[in-house]
Design an enzyme around this catalytic site. Structure first.
Site, PDB file in Angstrom:
ATOM      1  N   LYS A 141       0.843  -1.189   0.000  1.00 56.88           N
ATOM      2  CA  LYS A 141       0.000   0.000   0.000  1.00 56.88           C
ATOM      3  C   LYS A 141       0.881   1.243   0.000  1.00 56.88           C
ATOM      4  O   LYS A 141       1.697   1.442   0.907  1.00 56.88           O
ATOM      5  CB  LYS A 141      -0.898   0.013   1.249  1.00 56.88           C
ATOM      6  CG  LYS A 141      -1.919  -1.099   1.304  1.00 56.88           C
ATOM      7  CD  LYS A 141      -3.094  -0.839   0.382  1.00 56.88           C
ATOM      8  CE  LYS A 141      -4.226  -1.831   0.628  1.00 56.88           C
ATOM      9  NZ  LYS A 141      -5.398  -1.545  -0.219  1.00 56.88           N
ATOM     10  N   ASP A 192      -0.710  -0.710  -4.507  1.00 56.31           N
ATOM     11  CA  ASP A 192      -2.050  -0.125  -4.440  1.00 56.31           C
ATOM     12  C   ASP A 192      -1.949   1.243  -3.780  1.00 56.31           C
ATOM     13  O   ASP A 192      -1.585   1.341  -2.605  1.00 56.31           O
ATOM     14  CB  ASP A 192      -2.982  -1.041  -3.643  1.00 56.31           C
ATOM     15  CG  ASP A 192      -4.417  -0.526  -3.595  1.00 56.31           C
ATOM     16  OD1 ASP A 192      -4.715   0.491  -4.244  1.00 56.31           O
ATOM     17  OD2 ASP A 192      -5.243  -1.158  -2.909  1.00 56.31           O
ATOM     18  N   LYS A 212     -14.755  -6.905  -5.653  1.00 54.45           N
ATOM     19  CA  LYS A 212     -14.948  -7.197  -4.230  1.00 54.45           C
ATOM     20  C   LYS A 212     -16.428  -7.464  -3.988  1.00 54.45           C
ATOM     21  O   LYS A 212     -17.291  -6.778  -4.558  1.00 54.45           O
ATOM     22  CB  LYS A 212     -14.475  -6.028  -3.360  1.00 54.45           C
ATOM     23  CG  LYS A 212     -12.979  -5.779  -3.414  1.00 54.45           C
ATOM     24  CD  LYS A 212     -12.589  -4.577  -2.570  1.00 54.45           C
ATOM     25  CE  LYS A 212     -11.085  -4.353  -2.573  1.00 54.45           C
ATOM     26  NZ  LYS A 212     -10.700  -3.137  -1.820  1.00 54.45           N
TER      27      LYS A 212
END
Length: 354
Positions: free
Chosen positions: A166, A196, A269
């Site tokens: 991240k 990400d 998701k």
């Protein structure tokens, strides 16, 4: 069908920090539907992307409101159920909980695991990445060691094959680069690393980071720009040396056509899509546009990640690691084998209480 709704709280072994904030625990919703002596289970986890958040309370209220309207319907009446849920305008997380429960019920009713009901092959499932949240280089290094079973934290050793890092730190790309370097130096044998940014970059910083990350063997960049700036993705599509995937910019199959000419892949998701039914639609639409597919998660327990694992042989990249970071996951389901989250042979989801 009878519907029971209750909440449960899960705590993360390690709090996860992304560009929008930090999460250490969440209260999720567990739903059970019963018909003809068969019980199906589903789950919803709260999430927010800067718009109206889907909170635990809002999800639970919406499920409690719809439950009496579903009572007279049979789980096999899927068209009627889907029409009713559309009219009620349930939050996507609430729809996902019901949809997963209906699929679990169907698999148990048929006596087959979902992956087999869909005619899929478990040996096609790729490795899932595990996530390193935004932190200092020293903390990131320790987190990698903990994932690899070499740290001081009380966590089982796991055969990790892929990492997701991240980035999008509020401190800027210099901090991102320092943290990424620490991660890569700590795990030199892991070749598959993705990044990400959770919308934490601009076009300019994305292009700078894309070239820097490409030199270090990164596989792709996920959601570099904030949701709402999709028109700017076109420049990245043509100039970035790395593939661009979107997460926050893509909720359902309806979002895919407008993104198809400016991204290389989408992140599906369950909480965004509204369940396995829509996830399957998204897969088919994305493949029609020749887009790559990844699956992701929020603070989902084993129940939800097992549900997506049944479809995982259709995905190119997986990030189904949230349950691996929970201290008190109430469920047992898919196993973790050589870096892969693999559903079992039991009917339905194959999930039971711990």
């Amino acid at each position: 069908m009878e519907i029971q709704i209750q909440t449960f709280t899960v705590h993360k072994r390690f709090a996860l920090t992304i560009s929008r904030g930090t999460t250490a625990q969440t209260t999720n919703v567990w739903i059970r539907i019963e018909q003809d002596g068969v019980e199906g289970w589903g789950e919803a986890s709260p999430f927010s992307m800067g718009e109206k958040p889907q909170t635990t309370a809002a999800i639970a209220r919406s499920l409690q409101a719809i439950a009496p309207l579903l009572k007279s319907l049979h789980p096999l009446e899927r068209q009627r159920i889907e029409h009713l849920l559309g009219q009620a305008k349930l939050p996507s997380a609430a729809r996902a909980a019901l949809d997963v429960a209906l699929h679990d019920w169907l698999g148990k009713y048929a006596g087959l695991p979902l992956w087999q009901l869909w005619g899929l092959e478990r040996d096609r499932i790729v490795s899932t990445s595990v996530t390193i949240g935004i932190s200092t280089p020293e903390a990131a290094k320790q987190r990698v060691l903990d994932w690899l079973g070499k740290g001081t934290a009380e966590s089982p050793r796991r055969d990790i094959q892929a990492l997701k890092v991240k980035l999008g730190s509020p401190e800027g790309i210099a901090a991102d680069q320092a943290m990424f370097t620490a991660v890569q130096e700590t795990a030199p044998n892991i070749a598959q690393i993705s990044v990400d940014a959770n919308g934490g970059w601009t076009v300019e910083s994305t292009l700078k980071m894309a070239h820097w990350l490409a030199e270090r063997g990164v596989t792709y960049i996920e959601q570099p720009l904030p949701k709402g700036r999709e028109t700017e993705l076109t420049k990245l599509f043509y100039l970035s040396p790395l593939p661009i995937f979107v997460d926050e910019s893509c909720f359902t199959s309806r979002d895919i056509p407008m993104l198809s000419d400016r991204v290389h892949g989408i992140n599906i998701k369950l909480m965004k899509s509204g369940g396995l039914s829509e996830a399957l639609r998204m897969i088919h639409v994305a493949k029609a546009y020749d887009l790559k597919i990844m699956f992701g998660c929020y603070s989902d327990s084993t129940l939800l990640n097992t549900a997506l694992a049944h479809l995982s042989s259709l995905a190119d990249h997986l990030d189904l690691d949230s349950h691996l970071n929970l201290l008190n996951d109430p469920f047992i389901g898919a196993s973790f084998e050589n870096g892969r989250v693999v559903p079992n042979d039991q009917s339905g989801l194959g999930v039971r209480l711990r």
